[in-house]
Scaffold this active site. Sequence first.
Site, short mmCIF file in Angstrom:
data_model
loop_
_atom_site.label_atom_id
_atom_site.label_comp_id
_atom_site.label_asym_id
_atom_site.label_seq_id
_atom_site.Cartn_x
_atom_site.Cartn_y
_atom_site.Cartn_z
N THR A 198 21.52 19.62 -20.56
CA THR A 198 22.13 18.48 -21.25
C THR A 198 21.47 18.18 -22.59
O THR A 198 22.01 17.38 -23.37
CB THR A 198 22.13 17.23 -20.35
N HIS A 199 20.34 18.81 -22.88
CA HIS A 199 19.78 18.67 -24.23
C HIS A 199 20.60 19.50 -25.25
O HIS A 199 20.61 19.16 -26.43
CB HIS A 199 18.33 19.18 -24.28
N CYS A 229 20.98 16.14 -15.68
CA CYS A 229 19.95 17.14 -15.93
C CYS A 229 20.27 18.34 -15.06
O CYS A 229 20.29 18.24 -13.83
CB CYS A 229 18.59 16.55 -15.56
N ASN A 230 20.54 19.48 -15.71
CA ASN A 230 20.86 20.69 -14.94
C ASN A 230 19.67 21.18 -14.15
O ASN A 230 19.81 21.71 -13.06
CB ASN A 230 21.31 21.80 -15.88
N TYR A 284 11.15 19.55 -17.80
CA TYR A 284 11.15 19.95 -16.38
C TYR A 284 11.36 21.47 -16.25
O TYR A 284 11.02 22.04 -15.22
CB TYR A 284 12.29 19.26 -15.62
N GLY A 285 11.97 22.04 -17.26
CA GLY A 285 12.45 23.43 -17.15
C GLY A 285 11.38 24.47 -16.97
O GLY A 285 11.68 25.63 -16.67
N SER A 333 15.29 14.32 -17.53
CA SER A 333 13.87 14.48 -17.84
C SER A 333 13.52 13.83 -19.17
O SER A 333 12.36 13.53 -19.42
CB SER A 333 13.53 15.97 -17.90
N1 DGL Z 1 18.29 18.09 -19.88
C1 DGL Z 1 17.61 18.90 -18.90
C2 DGL Z 1 18.59 19.90 -18.32
O1 DGL Z 1 19.80 19.66 -18.37
C3 DGL Z 1 16.38 19.44 -19.55
C4 DGL Z 1 15.39 19.98 -18.63
C5 DGL Z 1 13.98 20.02 -19.12
O2 DGL Z 1 13.36 18.96 -19.15
O3 DGL Z 1 13.49 21.13 -19.36
O4 DGL Z 1 18.24 20.92 -17.78
#
Ligand code: DGL
Length: 270
Positions: free
Chosen positions: A195-196, A70-71, A39-40, A8
């Site tokens: 992953t952030h 991205c999880n 996205y979360g 994301s």
């Molecule tokens: N890096 C994304 C993850 O691993 C972030 C999701 C987001 O955009 O909230 O979930």
Amino acid sequence: MAVGVFDSGLGGLTVLAALQDRLPDVPFVYLGDNANAPYGVRTADDIFDLTCQGVERLWAEGCDLVILACNTASAAALKRMQETWIPEGKRVLGVFVPLIEALTERQWGDNSPPREVSVKHVALFATPATVASRAFQRELAFRAIGVDVEAQPCGGVVDAIEAGDEILAEALVKSHVEALLRRMPKPDAAVLGCTHYPLMERVFQAAVGEGVAVYSQPRLVAAALEDYLVRRPEFVGAGRTQRYLTTGNVESVSAHATQFLRRGVRFEAA
Ligand code: DGL
């Protein structure tokens, strides 16, 4: 053909860096959907639609294999994509399974029944959508029994990182860790299920305590991809072009990526 890496926003760069270290001869094309991050806090339908658009963009770059770094996308969209959407000759892989295999001491492809593992109390830090999906608990239950998972939806952390606000991100991480530790005072392991979060790994480690094993995805995903490419060499491309694409503002995304990775990263418009 290169291998695509999708997130994301900036978080997937933590995975990309580990992939580049481990597989220096493979060209990677990164796409951050920064215009639509985070996205979360979105619905599963919304995450599915955005993730499909991103993956199609990477297919257009000649990346038949795309890693969802991205999880949130892996948890909320990947199963549906694999069941209903991905055409013959293309592959999309997520970041959950390598992490859970490491946590449950399994090798790739070990489909034996769930068994007891050494970790008993796991603290999961992830986005609200990932926590709501319960995908982590579902994958864990296929492989392990008797593991107690306490999940903390870490609202605001991705937004702060995307905005380049390290001070706010640090304060939010500390308060989310404190909230979880009130419910599970002594976890054996802490999972960074977004992953952030590796960009804030030192803050997570200090807040959970130095004795707690922190599981962070980048190295695990890189090892899993190397293994995958040995089994499926047709996905190792001959292309040489490494690119960083974003749907967001090229200048600010490049500046924030450089700030968090502590090295120059130059994005192009997707
Ligand atoms: N890096 C994304 C993850 O691993 C972030 C999701 C987001 O955009 O909230 O979930």
